[in-house]
Structures are given as structure tokens and as C-alpha cells.
Design a protein around this motif. Sequence first.
Motif, PDB file in Angstrom:
ATOM      1  N   LEU A  21      53.415  50.572  54.685  1.00  0.00           N
ATOM      2  CA  LEU A  21      52.542  51.474  53.937  1.00  0.00           C
ATOM      3  C   LEU A  21      51.534  50.684  53.109  1.00  0.00           C
ATOM      4  O   LEU A  21      50.347  51.022  53.062  1.00  0.00           O
ATOM      5  CB  LEU A  21      53.380  52.362  53.014  1.00  0.00           C
ATOM      6  CG  LEU A  21      54.275  53.416  53.686  1.00  0.00           C
ATOM      7  CD1 LEU A  21      55.204  54.022  52.659  1.00  0.00           C
ATOM      8  CD2 LEU A  21      53.438  54.498  54.351  1.00  0.00           C
ATOM      9  N   ALA A  22      52.014  49.642  52.450  1.00  0.00           N
ATOM     10  CA  ALA A  22      51.118  48.828  51.636  1.00  0.00           C
ATOM     11  C   ALA A  22      50.044  48.177  52.494  1.00  0.00           C
ATOM     12  O   ALA A  22      48.863  48.116  52.115  1.00  0.00           O
ATOM     13  CB  ALA A  22      51.918  47.772  50.879  1.00  0.00           C
ATOM     14  N   GLY A  23      50.432  47.678  53.672  1.00  0.00           N
ATOM     15  CA  GLY A  23      49.455  47.076  54.572  1.00  0.00           C
ATOM     16  C   GLY A  23      48.417  48.083  55.035  1.00  0.00           C
ATOM     17  O   GLY A  23      47.233  47.765  55.164  1.00  0.00           O
ATOM     18  N   GLY A  24      48.867  49.321  55.280  1.00  0.00           N
ATOM     19  CA  GLY A  24      47.927  50.355  55.692  1.00  0.00           C
ATOM     20  C   GLY A  24      46.923  50.693  54.615  1.00  0.00           C
ATOM     21  O   GLY A  24      45.741  50.938  54.892  1.00  0.00           O
ATOM     22  N   VAL A  25      47.377  50.706  53.361  1.00  0.00           N
ATOM     23  CA  VAL A  25      46.460  50.969  52.245  1.00  0.00           C
ATOM     24  C   VAL A  25      45.389  49.890  52.182  1.00  0.00           C
ATOM     25  O   VAL A  25      44.192  50.178  52.005  1.00  0.00           O
ATOM     26  CB  VAL A  25      47.245  51.040  50.918  1.00  0.00           C
ATOM     27  CG1 VAL A  25      46.284  51.060  49.738  1.00  0.00           C
ATOM     28  CG2 VAL A  25      48.131  52.278  50.898  1.00  0.00           C
ATOM     29  N   VAL A  26      45.794  48.639  52.342  1.00  0.00           N
ATOM     30  CA  VAL A  26      44.831  47.537  52.295  1.00  0.00           C
ATOM     31  C   VAL A  26      43.838  47.650  53.451  1.00  0.00           C
ATOM     32  O   VAL A  26      42.619  47.509  53.266  1.00  0.00           O
ATOM     33  CB  VAL A  26      45.561  46.185  52.343  1.00  0.00           C
ATOM     34  CG1 VAL A  26      44.554  45.044  52.488  1.00  0.00           C
ATOM     35  CG2 VAL A  26      46.399  45.991  51.086  1.00  0.00           C
ATOM     36  N   ALA A  27      44.350  47.918  54.666  1.00  0.00           N
ATOM     37  CA  ALA A  27      43.477  48.001  55.836  1.00  0.00           C
ATOM     38  C   ALA A  27      42.472  49.145  55.694  1.00  0.00           C
ATOM     39  O   ALA A  27      41.288  48.998  56.015  1.00  0.00           O
ATOM     40  CB  ALA A  27      44.317  48.187  57.094  1.00  0.00           C
ATOM     41  N   ASN A  28      42.941  50.307  55.211  1.00  0.00           N
ATOM     42  CA  ASN A  28      42.035  51.441  55.032  1.00  0.00           C
ATOM     43  C   ASN A  28      40.983  51.140  53.972  1.00  0.00           C
ATOM     44  O   ASN A  28      39.827  51.535  54.096  1.00  0.00           O
ATOM     45  CB  ASN A  28      42.825  52.689  54.647  1.00  0.00           C
ATOM     46  CG  ASN A  28      43.626  53.248  55.807  1.00  0.00           C
ATOM     47  OD1 ASN A  28      43.368  52.911  56.964  1.00  0.00           O
ATOM     48  ND2 ASN A  28      44.599  54.094  55.509  1.00  0.00           N
ATOM     49  N   GLY A  29      41.406  50.448  52.919  1.00  0.00           N
ATOM     50  CA  GLY A  29      40.445  50.086  51.874  1.00  0.00           C
ATOM     51  C   GLY A  29      39.364  49.169  52.406  1.00  0.00           C
ATOM     52  O   GLY A  29      38.182  49.328  52.089  1.00  0.00           O
ATOM     53  N   THR A  31      64.431  36.390  52.125  1.00  0.00           N
ATOM     54  CA  THR A  31      64.783  37.657  51.476  1.00  0.00           C
ATOM     55  C   THR A  31      63.566  38.567  51.408  1.00  0.00           C
ATOM     56  O   THR A  31      62.508  38.170  50.913  1.00  0.00           O
ATOM     57  CB  THR A  31      65.310  37.423  50.059  1.00  0.00           C
ATOM     58  OG1 THR A  31      66.440  36.557  50.125  1.00  0.00           O
ATOM     59  CG2 THR A  31      65.711  38.741  49.413  1.00  0.00           C
ATOM     60  N   LEU A  32      63.709  39.767  51.945  1.00  0.00           N
ATOM     61  CA  LEU A  32      62.613  40.726  51.898  1.00  0.00           C
ATOM     62  C   LEU A  32      62.541  41.367  50.529  1.00  0.00           C
ATOM     63  O   LEU A  32      63.556  41.733  49.947  1.00  0.00           O
ATOM     64  CB  LEU A  32      62.807  41.810  52.956  1.00  0.00           C
ATOM     65  CG  LEU A  32      62.725  41.348  54.417  1.00  0.00           C
ATOM     66  CD1 LEU A  32      63.063  42.505  55.336  1.00  0.00           C
ATOM     67  CD2 LEU A  32      61.349  40.811  54.738  1.00  0.00           C
ATOM     68  N   GLN A  33      61.338  41.486  50.010  1.00  0.00           N
ATOM     69  CA  GLN A  33      61.134  42.122  48.721  1.00  0.00           C
ATOM     70  C   GLN A  33      60.397  43.438  48.915  1.00  0.00           C
ATOM     71  O   GLN A  33      59.500  43.534  49.742  1.00  0.00           O
ATOM     72  CB  GLN A  33      60.309  41.204  47.801  1.00  0.00           C
ATOM     73  CG  GLN A  33      61.010  39.905  47.451  1.00  0.00           C
ATOM     74  CD  GLN A  33      62.292  40.149  46.670  1.00  0.00           C
ATOM     75  OE1 GLN A  33      62.371  41.055  45.847  1.00  0.00           O
ATOM     76  NE2 GLN A  33      63.304  39.321  46.934  1.00  0.00           N
ATOM     77  N   PRO A  34      60.775  44.458  48.163  1.00  0.00           N
ATOM     78  CA  PRO A  34      60.095  45.747  48.310  1.00  0.00           C
ATOM     79  C   PRO A  34      58.658  45.673  47.832  1.00  0.00           C
ATOM     80  O   PRO A  34      58.359  45.080  46.798  1.00  0.00           O
ATOM     81  CB  PRO A  34      60.924  46.691  47.434  1.00  0.00           C
ATOM     82  CG  PRO A  34      61.595  45.818  46.446  1.00  0.00           C
ATOM     83  CD  PRO A  34      61.838  44.516  47.151  1.00  0.00           C
ATOM     84  N   VAL A  35      57.774  46.268  48.626  1.00  0.00           N
ATOM     85  CA  VAL A  35      56.374  46.392  48.246  1.00  0.00           C
ATOM     86  C   VAL A  35      56.023  47.862  48.289  1.00  0.00           C
ATOM     87  O   VAL A  35      56.165  48.506  49.327  1.00  0.00           O
ATOM     88  CB  VAL A  35      55.452  45.607  49.202  1.00  0.00           C
ATOM     89  CG1 VAL A  35      53.989  45.813  48.815  1.00  0.00           C
ATOM     90  CG2 VAL A  35      55.802  44.128  49.189  1.00  0.00           C
ATOM     91  N   VAL A  36      55.605  48.405  47.174  1.00  0.00           N
ATOM     92  CA  VAL A  36      55.255  49.815  47.106  1.00  0.00           C
ATOM     93  C   VAL A  36      53.751  49.959  47.095  1.00  0.00           C
ATOM     94  O   VAL A  36      53.072  49.349  46.260  1.00  0.00           O
ATOM     95  CB  VAL A  36      55.850  50.476  45.843  1.00  0.00           C
ATOM     96  CG1 VAL A  36      55.462  51.947  45.770  1.00  0.00           C
ATOM     97  CG2 VAL A  36      57.364  50.344  45.856  1.00  0.00           C
ATOM     98  N   PRO A  37      53.174  50.717  48.053  1.00  0.00           N
ATOM     99  CA  PRO A  37      51.729  50.861  48.093  1.00  0.00           C
ATOM    100  C   PRO A  37      51.207  51.527  46.835  1.00  0.00           C
ATOM    101  O   PRO A  37      51.704  52.563  46.422  1.00  0.00           O
ATOM    102  CB  PRO A  37      51.486  51.751  49.322  1.00  0.00           C
ATOM    103  CG  PRO A  37      52.766  52.478  49.518  1.00  0.00           C
ATOM    104  CD  PRO A  37      53.837  51.539  49.065  1.00  0.00           C
ATOM    105  N   ALA A  38      50.216  50.925  46.213  1.00  0.00           N
ATOM    106  CA  ALA A  38      49.620  51.500  45.007  1.00  0.00           C
ATOM    107  C   ALA A  38      48.291  52.117  45.362  1.00  0.00           C
ATOM    108  O   ALA A  38      47.388  51.437  45.826  1.00  0.00           O
ATOM    109  CB  ALA A  38      49.423  50.410  43.958  1.00  0.00           C
ATOM    110  N   ILE A  39      48.170  53.411  45.173  1.00  0.00           N
ATOM    111  CA  ILE A  39      46.929  54.115  45.460  1.00  0.00           C
ATOM    112  C   ILE A  39      46.477  54.737  44.153  1.00  0.00           C
ATOM    113  O   ILE A  39      46.772  55.883  43.834  1.00  0.00           O
ATOM    114  CB  ILE A  39      47.126  55.191  46.533  1.00  0.00           C
ATOM    115  CG1 ILE A  39      47.842  54.595  47.748  1.00  0.00           C
ATOM    116  CG2 ILE A  39      45.789  55.780  46.956  1.00  0.00           C
ATOM    117  CD1 ILE A  39      48.149  55.594  48.830  1.00  0.00           C
ATOM    118  N   GLY A  40      45.759  53.970  43.353  1.00  0.00           N
ATOM    119  CA  GLY A  40      45.353  54.478  42.049  1.00  0.00           C
ATOM    120  C   GLY A  40      46.556  54.636  41.147  1.00  0.00           C
ATOM    121  O   GLY A  40      47.595  54.009  41.304  1.00  0.00           O
ATOM    122  N   SER A  41      46.447  55.509  40.164  1.00  0.00           N
ATOM    123  CA  SER A  41      47.534  55.775  39.238  1.00  0.00           C
ATOM    124  C   SER A  41      48.534  56.712  39.877  1.00  0.00           C
ATOM    125  O   SER A  41      48.202  57.491  40.765  1.00  0.00           O
ATOM    126  CB  SER A  41      46.985  56.408  37.958  1.00  0.00           C
ATOM    127  OG  SER A  41      46.055  55.532  37.348  1.00  0.00           O
TER     128      SER A  41
END
Length: 359
Positions: free
Chosen positions: A255-263, A2-12
Motif C-alpha cells: 500500500l505504501a509503495g502504491g501511494v508513492v507511485a501514484n504520487g 526482519t520485516l517492519q510494518p510500513v503504514v501508507p500515509a495519505i495526508g492527515s
Amino acid sequence: MTLQPVVPAIGSPPRAAVASGAAQKHVRVETAGLIADPDSIARRAVAAAQAGAAVLVVRNSVAGAVAVAQAVAALAPDLAFRVNGVATLHHGRFAATDRRLLDGAVEHGFGKRRSAGGRILVGTQTLEQSLDIDADFLITDLAPMDVLLQRIGRLHRHARDDRGTFGQARVLVLRPEERDLTPWLDAGRRERHGLGHVYPNLLHLEATLRLLEERPDIAIPRDNRLLVERALHPQALAVIQQQGGRAWINHGNRLAGGVVANGEKASTVALDLSRRFDELVFPDDMTAVTTRLGARDLLLDLDTPLSGPFGREVRRIALPGWMTGNASPGAPVERLDDRRFRFAGRDYLYDQWGLRPDA
């Protein structure tokens, strides 16, 4: 599985400030599936201008803005934005000398002291920045809610008693002809109009569109915080993923993976500012360190100037990184004629619509 939603968190979550005791601006919002139809957009703008409105059209991409500006100039040349008598628009691909002329013409024609009467200004996100614009009617591409509020801030910016039938601020938000944004999750789609490209988070766009459809009448600044949090908060985005199924969940995960990679990429060149300056360790190759991830622009000096579209010579021009390919910054620049030049084997045109590759 089952896929679960992951929302990219970029600060507040983004927030729009609410001014205490500020006068409320009541805005009527309409949405229409015209984002891919520059002629229809131009007709809507011209109709409003002919009724006496100062119309602002803000598009997510330069190509989209140029298409509408050219359509307006062909349909109603007397209503088109002009600089020194030349129909044009406002975006970031103009030489600095011409950009100063554009900025001055915008504030003269659409600023606090503008005269009454219909007119149309077309541009991109550059119209959101540092310009005193007071429009009666806004036509804008779909964008995240915080961006839309910035654009809506250009409506009824100053007190006037000559707005006529546009006494209430009005906004037309342009979306794809088909209401479903799921096809736009396809990264290979050619004509994106900024959807998933300029604004890569389509969860933000879907949530913003749903909220505007639900609340066509808003008050600014009273509703700013509610609008931003309901359109951009991670919990609101998680609901869209859960309702939309696999395609939207995968989009959120990417999107979440991209945030991690950019960080991680940024951390390799970040300086430890807790140290003394003489203890800082700088990367060996600083050419890769930029304020944004992606290609770098090149600043070209022209030995023989171009004839600028507004009467000034152009001796220096910035070439966006995506236009240059793998060109070396030291490659020669060859002037082809008054408006064209060649750089690193590619031809470019610079005229009243700005800089672009010459097909």
C-alpha cells in the motif's frame, strides 16, 4: 531480515466532525459472516421490513447489490423498492434519465416525509451521496470506519414516532463467513465484495471490524472521533501489522509503495499554481489526466434509443472503463433489441438492474 510494518500515509488521518451540543443517536451494531450470502442478507432485510422497518442495504459492489435486490424481489415483492411499479435498486450504472427517477423514488419512499410501514432499499455507495434517506435498520458490507459512519448517518435521520421495535438505530455489518481477513490479502481472489478492491486497505477493514466487535454500542456524534482515529490512525494499523505477521506487513508495504507511485505519476501532470496562468506548463497529452487513476468511462450516444426499464427512452449511457477493454471511443454502437446493444464487439444489457455485460 526482519520485516517492519510500513503504514501508507495519505495526508492527515481521517476525522469525523463532532457537532457541539448535537443530539446523540445511540446505535446497536451487530456483525455477521454473511457477506457472500445474498439470500441470507435478503431474509434478514425482509424479516425487519415485515416487522415494520424501513430497511437500507448498502453493498460495496454493484454485483453484490444486484444479487440482494433480486433476492428481495423474489422473496417479498411487496417490500422491494420500486420505480413506476418495477422492482429495482440504486447504483451508478443507470442512465442519467433513469438515475433522476431513482433519486426521486428514494427520497419519496425513504425521505423525511415517507409513510410508515416496512420497505427495503438496496444499493451501493451512491446511497451515501446527496440523498435524504431516513431508515430504521441498516445492513451494510464491511467498509472503513469513516465510510460506515457515513452510512450510519442514514439511520434515524429525522425525528419520528412510528419506528416501533426499531426505536433504537440498528446496524448489521456483513463480513466474510470466516472471521480471519488474511485470505483476502490475496489480490487474485475472485469474489471480493469490495474487500481489497473497492476498499484496498485491508488494515482499515480489520481495524474497523475489531473496534465494532469491541464496541457494539456506539453514540453518534459523540463517538465519531474516537471511532475514526482508533480504526484509521497509522498507529492502530501498525499494531495489526505487528500482530498479524508477514502477510499483513507485506500488505502495508504494498500500500505504501502504491501511494508513492501514484504520487509520482500525479506529479508529472500537476500544475505549479504558484505561477501566473500564462506561465503554466501544460502536459502535451491531456487525455491521460483524469480525476482518478485508472480506466476512463465512455459516454455512448444511441442513434436508436433503448426502452428504459421505467418507461423512458434511453438515448445516452455511460459505459464504465473496465467494461470497454481497449475499445476506441469512436467505435460504432449497434442496438440489438429494446434492452441490448453492441459496442466494439461486446454486447451489453440494460434493464431494471442497471447496465452490465450481456453473457
